[in-house]
Design a protein around this motif. Structure first.
Motif, mmCIF file in Angstrom:
data_model
loop_
_atom_site.group_PDB
_atom_site.id
_atom_site.type_symbol
_atom_site.label_atom_id
_atom_site.label_comp_id
_atom_site.label_asym_id
_atom_site.label_seq_id
_atom_site.Cartn_x
_atom_site.Cartn_y
_atom_site.Cartn_z
ATOM 1 N N UNK A 175 0.829 -1.208 0.000
ATOM 2 C CA UNK A 175 0.000 0.000 0.000
ATOM 3 C C UNK A 175 0.859 1.252 0.000
ATOM 4 N N UNK A 176 1.985 1.210 0.725
ATOM 5 C CA UNK A 176 2.857 2.379 0.769
ATOM 6 C C UNK A 176 3.536 2.621 -0.582
ATOM 7 N N UNK A 182 0.795 3.830 -3.243
ATOM 8 C CA UNK A 182 -0.198 4.789 -2.763
ATOM 9 C C UNK A 182 -0.609 5.758 -3.868
ATOM 10 N N UNK A 183 0.291 6.081 -4.772
ATOM 11 C CA UNK A 183 -0.081 6.985 -5.854
ATOM 12 C C UNK A 183 -1.132 6.340 -6.758
ATOM 13 N N UNK A 184 -0.978 5.055 -7.043
ATOM 14 C CA UNK A 184 -1.974 4.362 -7.862
ATOM 15 C C UNK A 184 -3.320 4.307 -7.153
ATOM 16 N N UNK A 185 -3.278 4.049 -5.849
ATOM 17 C CA UNK A 185 -4.536 3.986 -5.087
ATOM 18 C C UNK A 185 -5.232 5.345 -5.101
ATOM 19 N N UNK A 186 -4.467 6.398 -4.863
ATOM 20 C CA UNK A 186 -5.053 7.748 -4.881
ATOM 21 C C UNK A 186 -5.590 8.066 -6.268
ATOM 22 N N UNK A 200 -6.852 -0.440 -3.870
ATOM 23 C CA UNK A 200 -6.073 -1.419 -3.110
ATOM 24 C C UNK A 200 -5.986 -2.740 -3.870
ATOM 25 N N UNK A 201 -7.111 -3.163 -4.452
ATOM 26 C CA UNK A 201 -7.071 -4.395 -5.232
ATOM 27 C C UNK A 201 -6.133 -4.289 -6.419
ATOM 28 N N UNK A 202 -6.176 -3.148 -7.110
ATOM 29 C CA UNK A 202 -5.267 -2.949 -8.236
ATOM 30 C C UNK A 202 -3.820 -2.908 -7.779
ATOM 31 N N UNK A 203 -3.592 -2.304 -6.610
ATOM 32 C CA UNK A 203 -2.221 -2.232 -6.088
ATOM 33 C C UNK A 203 -1.676 -3.630 -5.805
ATOM 34 N N UNK A 204 -2.470 -4.468 -5.169
ATOM 35 C CA UNK A 204 -2.012 -5.829 -4.880
ATOM 36 C C UNK A 204 -1.854 -6.643 -6.163
ATOM 37 N N UNK A 205 -2.728 -6.414 -7.143
ATOM 38 C CA UNK A 205 -2.588 -7.126 -8.414
ATOM 39 C C UNK A 205 -1.314 -6.715 -9.123
#
Length: 656
Positions: A23-24, A27-31, A278-283
């Motif tokens: 997540x850290x 974080x830019x992708x999540x935002x 978050x899902x995209x970040x983990x993927x």
């Protein structure tokens, strides 16, 4: 219940840290995903026309008058729910909608009206409609409810009348039966009426009446019941006006739209965007081939230690910045001192005098590591020389603000002497730059003359740090590996991928290169070990400068602790964290800080002397070893270079 072991707790903590690390890092992708989702939701919400909801409440129940006939005064809860659901289905039936369409003269569609049970504890049905015009919506709902009540009233009256007709038929049948039974009695009554004085006729009549009474009584009773039912049905049909339903709350025009609601939509979109982000970040992290953590590095190449973790250095973009020299109190400088300590501890049993620094590809921070490690060795009291064997894209001379020529290439080609090419920098580090760009770098580095230069520098200095080319694009570093005691591989935390790292180790193992360990550069100073690498290192040059990127964050205790922990993870894992003094190093003696290029300075250890007159005179070390003999040099390696290039000789490689 089994106790939770410390290993399980550590694994859980590592998993949690790994998730938080993803997540850290992302974080830019999540935002970005959250902003996009919220923006789309707000855009759609604001572009919608306001919608108003009008609703009316209708109480559906059988009338008390109808209960007299149908016996519906007492019903079970299940039966009541069933009846209420039936009424809802009738409300939405085609018959009701057709009747509303005939009664309503407006712009809205009656089929848009919906009905639903208000609650499970009442017989109230809610009839509602959502439309852009609140006045039209309220008017249609009221017409719909009124039409439903009228249709249901008429339906119930028709049902009652139909039931009355059936009862009348039953009454008529009973009347015929009664007449048939009473016919003998009626004839007897007529005979008595004709001759009232005849006692025998009267007696026969009375006997016949007694005989027929038992047969006529049930028929008369049944006829009376049917007659009463008929009277009740006719009465109920006359008084039925509500159809078993009544309006509790009529529909009114609403002043507050039910949609759109931008605040609600934005809040919901924010939650959905966070989940999607978050899902995209983990993927993305799962599909990412880059080495994103020290654990990934150890899993990709097991058995190779991580010598140091270097944080991001924003100033490293400047060509002359060296953290260990220009900012010795920074976290980066501490990391390079940890690397120096790791190299020294690894050389306790077998001194490491010649160290090659390379990387999988360009841009991993190789040259930055060479400059800082050399300065760190010099600050620790070692006599250190940097030998630039990156003849394709040299950058190390820029770190020390020295010219490119003359250098190693000029020495190997006989265009300059080693004395002319070797120079001392302000940081106390001696530098042998790359020199003029040659057409055949690999051939020059694989020559005996290159080995002789390394041999001479090894005798003169405590440590020789070689700045080599990246491994994957060209073979120069593989050629140099035969001349070194240790090879350190620089891995960039932002660009190095696992497949490139594995291929690099495979190529180094093919030539039996003495790989000492990894140096991880570009790590976030807060302790997040993210990894990744860039291509573009061609056969004739690099596509980008070799540098570390990112802001350096000073004063981070966590980064200092991480750097010290990684420094202890060396090839000699049993070593303590304290750096030995120069006089305590195995195989190294303390030497005075003298000008190693000046043969007239007394008290110098054995090393090369350079006679500008060109005379060759071998020198003897303090221990009586003849440097021109076949005695072993350079940590046990026997010198076997050309006869005109040997330690202690004044030489120009071009001399024959």
């Amino acid at each position: 219940m089994l106790p939770v072991t410390a290993r399980e707790v550590d694994d859980n903590e590592l998993d949690l840290r790994a998730y938080l690390g993803v997540l850290r890092r992302r974080w830019l992708s999540i935002i970005a995903v959250m902003v996009i989702v919220v923006g789309v939701a707000l855009g759609v919400s604001l572009r919608q026309a306001p919608q108003y909801r009008s609703e009316s409440e209708v109480l559906v129940r059988p009338s008390r008058a109808e209960g007299i006939v149908t016996d519906q005064l007492g019903v079970t809860p299940q039966e009541a729910v069933r009846q209420l659901n039936n009424e809802v289905r009738i409300l939405e039936s085609v018959a009701i909608r057709d009747a509303v369409a005939e009664a309503y003269d407006g712009p809205l569609d009656p089929t848009a009206v919906s009905a639903a049970v208000s609650s499970d504890t009442s017989d109230v049905v809610e009839v509602s409609l959502t439309a852009a015009d609140p006045q039209d919506a309220a008017a249609l709902v009221n017409v719909y409810v009124e039409t439903f009540i009228e249709v249901r009233r008429q339906q119930r009256v028709d049902e009652l009348l139909a039931a009355g007709a059936e009862i009348q038929i039953q009454l008529d049948d009973l009347a015929v039966q009664v007449d048939e039974v009473r016919q003998p009695l009626d004839e007897a009554e007529a005979a008595v009426g004709a001759d009232p004085e005849d006692g025998a006729l009267q007696s026969a009549r009375d006997d016949l009446r007694s005989e027929l009474a038992a047969e006529l009584a049930p028929l008369e009773s049944q006829r009376a019941i049917y007659q009463q039912l008929l009277d009740n049905l006719q009465l109920t049909a006359g008084i039925t006006s509500s159809g078993g339903a009544m309006v509790l709350t009529p529909a009114e025009a609403s002043a507050v739209p039910v949609s759109p609601k931008p605040v609600r939509d934005a809040a919901l979109a924010l939650v959905i965007g966070a989940m999607l982000g978050a899902g995209l970040a983990f993927l993305r992290d799962h599909l990412d081939e880059r080495v994103r953590s020290v654990g990934d590095l150890e899993r990709a190449v097991p058995g190779v230690a991580t010598l140091a973790v270097v944080p991001e250095i924003e100033q490293a973009k400047a060509p002359r910045y060296v953290a260990a020299r220009d900012d010795p109190r920074s976290v980066a400088a501490e990391s390079y001192r940890s690397l120096r300590t790791a190299v020294k501890f690894a050389g306790i049993e077998r001194p490491l005098r010649v160290v090659q620094i390379t990387s999988p590809l360009s841009g991993d921070g190789k040259t930055t590591t060479v400059a800082n490690l050399a300065v760190a060795f010099a600050q620790g009291g070692d006599r250190v020389v940097v030998m630039c064997c990156d003849l394709r894209r040299p950058r190390i001379q820029e770190r020390f603000d020295e010219p490119l020529t003359p250098g190693l290439t000029d020495v190997l080609l006989g265009d300059a002497s080693l004395q002319d090419a070797l120079r001392e920098t302000a940081a106390g580090v001696h530098l042998l730059p790359a020199g003029s760009p040659p057409p055949n770098p690999s051939e020059l580095l694989s020559s005996d003359r290159a080995a002789a230069v390394v041999e001479v520098l090894t005798e003169q200095f405590d440590v020789v740090v070689i700045d080599s080319t990246p491994v994957l694009p060209v073979t120069d570093s593989l050629v140099i590996s035969r001349l070194v005691d240790a090879t350190i591989l620089v891995v960039n935390s932002q660009t190095t991928k696992r497949n490139a790292l594995r291929r690099t180790i495979q190529m180094l193992n093919q030539v039996n290169a003495p790989v000492l360990g990894f140096v991880v550069t570009g790590v976030e100073a807060d302790g997040g070990y993210g990894y990744g690498y860039g291509y573009g290192y061609g056969h004739e040059g690099y596509a980008e400068d070799d540098r570390s990127t990112g802001p350096e964050r000073k004063g981070s205790r966590r980064a200092r602790r991480a750097a010290r922990r990684q420094a202890s993870a060396t090839a000699g894992k049993g070593a303590v964290a304290e750096e030995p003094r120069p006089s305590e190093r195995s195989g190294l003696r303390p030497r005075p800080a003298v000008d190693v290029l000046d043969p007239r300075v007394p008290g110098r250890d054995a090393g090369p002397t350079f006679d500008t007159a060109g005379d060759e005179h071998p020198t003897t070390s303090e221990s009586g070893r003849d440097n021109g003999s076949d005695a072993p040099t350079n940590n046990g390696r026997k010198y076997d270079g050309p006869a005109d290039i040997r330690p202690g000789a004044s030489w120009r490689p071009g001399d024959s």
